[in-house]
Design a protein around this motif. Structure first.
Motif, PDB file in Angstrom:
ATOM      1  N   TYR A   1     -15.759 -22.679  54.632  1.00  0.00           N
ATOM      2  CA  TYR A   1     -15.790 -23.473  53.400  1.00  0.00           C
ATOM      3  C   TYR A   1     -14.486 -24.241  53.214  1.00  0.00           C
TER       4      TYR A   1
ATOM      5  N   LEU B   1     -27.952 -23.573  55.385  1.00  0.00           N
ATOM      6  CA  LEU B   1     -27.781 -22.675  54.245  1.00  0.00           C
ATOM      7  C   LEU B   1     -28.769 -21.518  54.267  1.00  0.00           C
ATOM      8  N   THR B   2     -30.009 -21.786  54.734  1.00  0.00           N
ATOM      9  CA  THR B   2     -31.069 -20.767  54.696  1.00  0.00           C
ATOM     10  C   THR B   2     -31.008 -19.814  55.879  1.00  0.00           C
TER      11      THR B   2
ATOM     12  N   ILE C   1     -29.035 -29.571  56.169  1.00  0.00           N
ATOM     13  CA  ILE C   1     -28.214 -28.774  55.246  1.00  0.00           C
ATOM     14  C   ILE C   1     -28.957 -27.520  54.797  1.00  0.00           C
TER      15      ILE C   1
ATOM     16  N   TYR D   1     -24.141 -15.394  57.714  1.00  0.00           N
ATOM     17  CA  TYR D   1     -22.953 -15.326  56.862  1.00  0.00           C
ATOM     18  C   TYR D   1     -22.521 -13.868  56.708  1.00  0.00           C
TER      19      TYR D   1
END
Length: 529
Positions: A6, A511-512, A507, A516
């Motif tokens: 990030y 994200l999905t 995107i 992470y």
């Protein structure tokens, strides 16, 4: 600062914004400052080492440039015989500066990358008390030391040969060395291809920025959805190889081949896309390597900039060196022309591959991996004509899809074996895993269930592989048809809705489906090299 973190997204967005706001004549200052901040984030000591190395090398490049200018003045009124003498004398002076500069750069590389390995093996093979008292070397190598060192080496040699002019502004030279998109993992950019772009004035261009953003997203999908999802399985198997047996090593090597491709090529896509947002084009570093039909072709498609570096600065100099030519003459005299030809072609290849193994790290399995590929490439070179004649004699059709697929699978299999050697905790562990694949094969069901990877994870990996395959096939077909326009340029010609749909879907997929938290592997594989 990982390029999938990030903080990098914020850092990059702010840099792009400032880059296009400031007066164009100082845009390169923005890049230099951003590069210094980016690299300092990994450690101030690392930044001081790379800046210090560049500072020590810089005056020697100035002396080489001055020598070349003096040579040009002396050659103005000289005849051919005098010109040869002038060039020889000036080159001899210039060579002293080159050797000293290379000693600084390569010396630093050896200190950080090889010293610990050398001390460890000296103490292992020479069990004398005085030698055993030598302290171990545990100083960590600066981030990206292999990449920026090779950029410095190529710059020095090109200045020495008069191929480029030395940059007289130290800060501009430093901006080339430190340029943040590629300093940690490449591509290894030649000065003549990239440097001038850093200092040119760049206007904001929407199409260029959107193309760069698409490439960043494509790289993030490879890294976060594919490579990081495969990583836990591969790490578990190779880290605890003594607890497994059989074909699970082969499966892990296949998965690692996919992982390292997605990880490294994904990083290249991100840094190339980021660079494009500044209007600066970095060279392509991967060109669908798993479609290669031979190992030499594979390494022309994989890490293209590293292969070009070794070809230009190791293979050709070794091939034309006086020592090799002298030995080749002796081999031909005593053993015949056939062996002499093989000797002349194989020695440079083996030098390149031993150095390639050492470049990845001072470990015996890296050296073994390099020798494995070097020997196979030597054999393919020596037996190219006999194999072609045998193929023709057996009436094997070589212009059909099935033959091409067979050659691709054969090349991929050899690369997978190389990955097992590469990933072993030591050379013995590597050979143990290869032997276990042959002796203790087991069933496919047992292999899959040895490690608890959920069906959803396997499904996402399979879907990701299919998408990668489809995109790669489309790119390969377009290239073979002579279509120079890439898929991103084709997308730019489509309507606005489709272009934004691709951006939004990319995107959302990151994200999905991106990995992470504790399961993620933010560090890139090649950062350690």
């Amino acid at each position: 600062m990982s390029v999938v973190s990030y903080i990098f997204i914020v850092f990059f967005a702010v840099t792009v914004l400032i880059y296009y706001i400031v007066p164009k004549k100082i845009q390169w200052w923005v890049l230099l400052a951003a590069s210094a901040v980016f690299y300092a984030y990994s450690g101030i000591d690392d930044l001081l080492i790379v800046v210090g190395t560049a500072f020590l090398v810089y005056p020697l490049t100035m002396l080489m440039e001055k020598n070349l200018e003096e040579q040009d003045r002396l050659l103005l009124d000289a005849d051919k015989r005098a010109a040869r003498k002038i060039k020889t004398a000036q080159k001899k002076k210039r060579k002293k500066y080159l050797v000293l500069a290379l000693l600084i750069v390569i010396g630093a590389l050896i200190v950080f990358k090889v010293t610990g390995f050398a001390i460890e093996n000296i103490k292992r093979f020479l069990p004398y008390e005085a030698i055993q008292r030598i302290p171990d070397w545990h100083f960590p190598a600066p981030l990206g030391v292999s990449f920026y060192s090779f950029m410095m080496i190529s710059y020095l040699v090109d200045v020495y040969n008069g191929r480029i002019h030395a940059q007289k502004n130290f800060l501009k030279y430093l901006s080339y060395v430190l340029y943040f998109p590629h300093i940690t993992q490449g591509p290894i950019a030649r000065y003549e291809l990239v440097a001038h772009q850093l200092w040119e004035k760049h206007k904001f261009d929407y199409d260029t920025v959107i193309k760069g953003t698409w490439l960043i997203l494509w790289g993030a999908l490879k890294k976060m959805v594919m490579a990081d999802r495969i990583s836990p399985f591969v790490t578990e198997v190779f880290k605890h190889s003594d607890q497994y047996e059989g074909m699970i090593f082969f499966l892990a090597a296949v998965m690692y081949s996919i992982q390292i491709y997605c990880d490294f090529s994904g990083c290249m896509d991100i840094v190339r896309g980021a660079s494009e947002c500044f209007g600066i084009t970095l060279g392509e570093n991967f060109r669908r390597p798993y479609f290669s039909q031979t190992l030499p072709e594979f390494w022309r498609r994989w890490h293209i900039s590293l292969g070009a570096f070794f070809r230009e600065y190791v293979f050709y100099p070794v091939s034309t060196s006086k020592i090799l030519l002298k030995w080749n003459t002796k081999v031909r005299k005593y053993l015949g022309n056939a062996i002499g030809t093989g000797f002349a072609s194989c020695v440079p290849i083996l030098c390149v591959w031993i150095l390639t193994g050492l470049w990845h790290g001072a470990k015996w399995n890296y050296i073994g991996w390099g020798l494995f590929h070097g020997i196979l490439i030597c054999l393919s070179t020596l037996f190219e004509q006999p194999v072609a004649k045998l193929t023709e004699k057996l009436n094997i059709r070589t212009n059909c899809i099935s033959w091409n697929i067979f050659r691709m699978l054969r090349t991929f299999l050899l690369c997978v074996i190389g990955r097992i050697i590469f990933m072993g905790s030591g050379i013995r562990a590597s050979f143990h895993m290869i032997a276990s694949c042959v002796v203790d094969r087991g069933t496919f069901y047992d292999i899959i269930n040895t490690f608890a990877l959920s069906q959803r994870e396997w499904g996402l990996i399979l879907i990701g592989c299919l998408i990668l395959l489809c995109v790669s096939v489309a790119q390969e077909i377009r290239e073979q048809m002579g279509i120079k326009e890439d898929i991103r340029s084709w997308l730019l010609r489509q309507n606005l809705w489709l272009r934004w749909l691709v951006l939004i879907v990319g995107i959302l997929c990151v994200l999905t489906f991106g990995v992470y938290g504790s399961g993620s592997q933010i560090a890139f594989i090649y950062e350690q090299f």
